[in-house]
Design a protein around this motif. Structure first.
Motif, PDB file in Angstrom:
ATOM      1  N   ASN A  80       0.792  -1.260   0.185  1.00 51.78           N
ATOM      2  CA  ASN A  80       0.101  -0.010  -0.101  1.00 51.78           C
ATOM      3  C   ASN A  80       0.987   1.410  -0.153  1.00 51.78           C
ATOM      4  O   ASN A  80       0.543   2.011  -0.498  1.00 51.78           O
ATOM      5  CB  ASN A  80      -0.813   0.016   1.104  1.00 51.78           C
ATOM      6  N   ILE A  81       2.092   1.106   0.777  1.00 49.10           N
ATOM      7  CA  ILE A  81       2.691   2.536   0.778  1.00 49.10           C
ATOM      8  C   ILE A  81       3.314   2.796  -0.318  1.00 49.10           C
ATOM      9  O   ILE A  81       3.443   3.796  -0.812  1.00 49.10           O
ATOM     10  CB  ILE A  81       3.883   2.271   2.067  1.00 49.10           C
ATOM     11  N   ASP A  82       3.720   1.760  -1.198  1.00 50.39           N
ATOM     12  CA  ASP A  82       4.118   2.028  -2.646  1.00 50.39           C
ATOM     13  C   ASP A  82       3.265   2.608  -3.563  1.00 50.39           C
ATOM     14  O   ASP A  82       3.408   3.358  -4.210  1.00 50.39           O
ATOM     15  CB  ASP A  82       5.065   0.728  -2.995  1.00 50.39           C
ATOM     16  N   THR A  96       1.245   6.468  -6.644  1.00 56.06           N
ATOM     17  CA  THR A  96      -0.084   7.088  -7.574  1.00 56.06           C
ATOM     18  C   THR A  96      -1.141   7.972  -6.808  1.00 56.06           C
ATOM     19  O   THR A  96      -1.995   8.391  -7.112  1.00 56.06           O
ATOM     20  CB  THR A  96      -1.053   5.778  -7.871  1.00 56.06           C
ATOM     21  N   GLY A  97      -0.729   8.138  -5.360  1.00 59.47           N
ATOM     22  CA  GLY A  97      -1.575   8.920  -4.484  1.00 59.47           C
ATOM     23  C   GLY A  97      -2.832   8.311  -4.126  1.00 59.47           C
ATOM     24  O   GLY A  97      -3.651   8.954  -3.670  1.00 59.47           O
ATOM     25  N   PHE A  98      -2.797   7.185  -4.213  1.00 62.59           N
ATOM     26  CA  PHE A  98      -4.099   6.197  -3.642  1.00 62.59           C
ATOM     27  C   PHE A  98      -3.472   4.809  -3.305  1.00 62.59           C
ATOM     28  O   PHE A  98      -2.337   4.145  -4.068  1.00 62.59           O
ATOM     29  CB  PHE A  98      -5.259   6.284  -4.573  1.00 62.59           C
ATOM     30  N   ASP A 149       7.606  -4.310   6.471  1.00 60.45           N
ATOM     31  CA  ASP A 149       7.880  -3.172   6.767  1.00 60.45           C
ATOM     32  C   ASP A 149       8.422  -2.014   5.847  1.00 60.45           C
ATOM     33  O   ASP A 149       8.966  -2.414   5.127  1.00 60.45           O
ATOM     34  CB  ASP A 149       8.980  -3.430   8.055  1.00 60.45           C
ATOM     35  N   ALA A 150       8.220  -0.883   6.053  1.00 64.07           N
ATOM     36  CA  ALA A 150       8.529   0.159   5.181  1.00 64.07           C
ATOM     37  C   ALA A 150       9.897   0.830   5.711  1.00 64.07           C
ATOM     38  O   ALA A 150       9.940   1.154   6.829  1.00 64.07           O
ATOM     39  CB  ALA A 150       7.442   0.990   4.893  1.00 64.07           C
ATOM     40  N   SER A 151      10.763   1.191   4.937  1.00 65.04           N
ATOM     41  CA  SER A 151      11.762   1.853   5.327  1.00 65.04           C
ATOM     42  C   SER A 151      11.375   3.413   5.650  1.00 65.04           C
ATOM     43  O   SER A 151      10.510   3.920   5.415  1.00 65.04           O
ATOM     44  CB  SER A 151      12.896   2.003   3.831  1.00 65.04           C
ATOM     45  N   THR A 152      12.451   3.991   6.433  1.00 62.59           N
ATOM     46  CA  THR A 152      12.310   5.407   6.579  1.00 62.59           C
ATOM     47  C   THR A 152      11.994   6.139   5.638  1.00 62.59           C
ATOM     48  O   THR A 152      10.958   7.268   5.693  1.00 62.59           O
ATOM     49  CB  THR A 152      13.440   5.887   7.616  1.00 62.59           C
ATOM     50  N   ALA A 185       7.943   9.577   2.527  1.00 65.94           N
ATOM     51  CA  ALA A 185       7.418  10.013   1.176  1.00 65.94           C
ATOM     52  C   ALA A 185       5.900   9.827   1.226  1.00 65.94           C
ATOM     53  O   ALA A 185       5.075  10.359   0.747  1.00 65.94           O
ATOM     54  CB  ALA A 185       7.777   8.876   0.107  1.00 65.94           C
ATOM     55  N   PHE A 186       5.372   8.739   2.168  1.00 65.86           N
ATOM     56  CA  PHE A 186       4.064   8.461   2.365  1.00 65.86           C
ATOM     57  C   PHE A 186       3.427   9.486   3.196  1.00 65.86           C
ATOM     58  O   PHE A 186       2.375  10.128   2.748  1.00 65.86           O
ATOM     59  CB  PHE A 186       3.888   7.312   3.238  1.00 65.86           C
ATOM     60  N   LYS A 187       4.210  10.106   4.071  1.00 69.46           N
ATOM     61  CA  LYS A 187       3.668  11.386   4.913  1.00 69.46           C
ATOM     62  C   LYS A 187       3.144  12.583   3.742  1.00 69.46           C
ATOM     63  O   LYS A 187       2.076  13.216   3.905  1.00 69.46           O
ATOM     64  CB  LYS A 187       4.453  11.612   5.987  1.00 69.46           C
ATOM     65  N   THR A 188       4.023  12.803   2.736  1.00 67.22           N
ATOM     66  CA  THR A 188       3.922  13.859   1.864  1.00 67.22           C
ATOM     67  C   THR A 188       2.608  13.516   0.771  1.00 67.22           C
ATOM     68  O   THR A 188       1.860  14.079   0.515  1.00 67.22           O
ATOM     69  CB  THR A 188       5.165  13.979   1.121  1.00 67.22           C
TER      70      THR A 188
END
Length: 105
Positions: A30-32, A37-39, A83-86, A91-94
């Motif tokens: 999902n994070i990728d 894509t923004g969704f 797990d997602a990298s830092t 990037a997800f926060k943005t």
């Protein structure tokens, strides 16, 4: 094309997208998706919930996600989420702020 046929085709396309994301490409995180894509799957489940609520159908976040994912979020995470990298988290926060809005603090 008549309106009913359009609705049916759109629904079929949505079902195929859901199958692709939930069965064919469980390897895609999902994070990728959100970062590129923004969704993501969670956005799709939220849009499903919003559509239900707009039609007077009471549906909460957990219920919508379980309906979309075909399992609870805990089950999905245990089976498919890594797990997602830092860097990905930053990037997800943005991406989240740009596409969904700020999370309440």
């Amino acid at each position: 094309m008549d309106k009913q046929t359009q609705i049916e085709l759109e629904a079929a396309a949505f079902r195929r997208l859901r199958q692709h994301l939930m069965e064919d490409r469980t390897d895609v995180q999902n994070i990728d998706m959100m970062n590129l894509t923004g969704f993501c799957r969670n956005c799709l489940s939220r849009w499903y919930q919003e559509a239900a609520n707009e039609r007077g159908i009471e549906m909460g976040k957990s219920e919508a996600r379980e309906s979309f994912y075909g399992m609870t979020m805990d089950e999905w995470k245990a089976k498919y989420q890594s797990d997602a990298s830092t860097e990905k988290q930053a990037a997800f926060k943005t991406a989240f702020e740009e596409n969904v809005g700020r999370k309440p603090e």
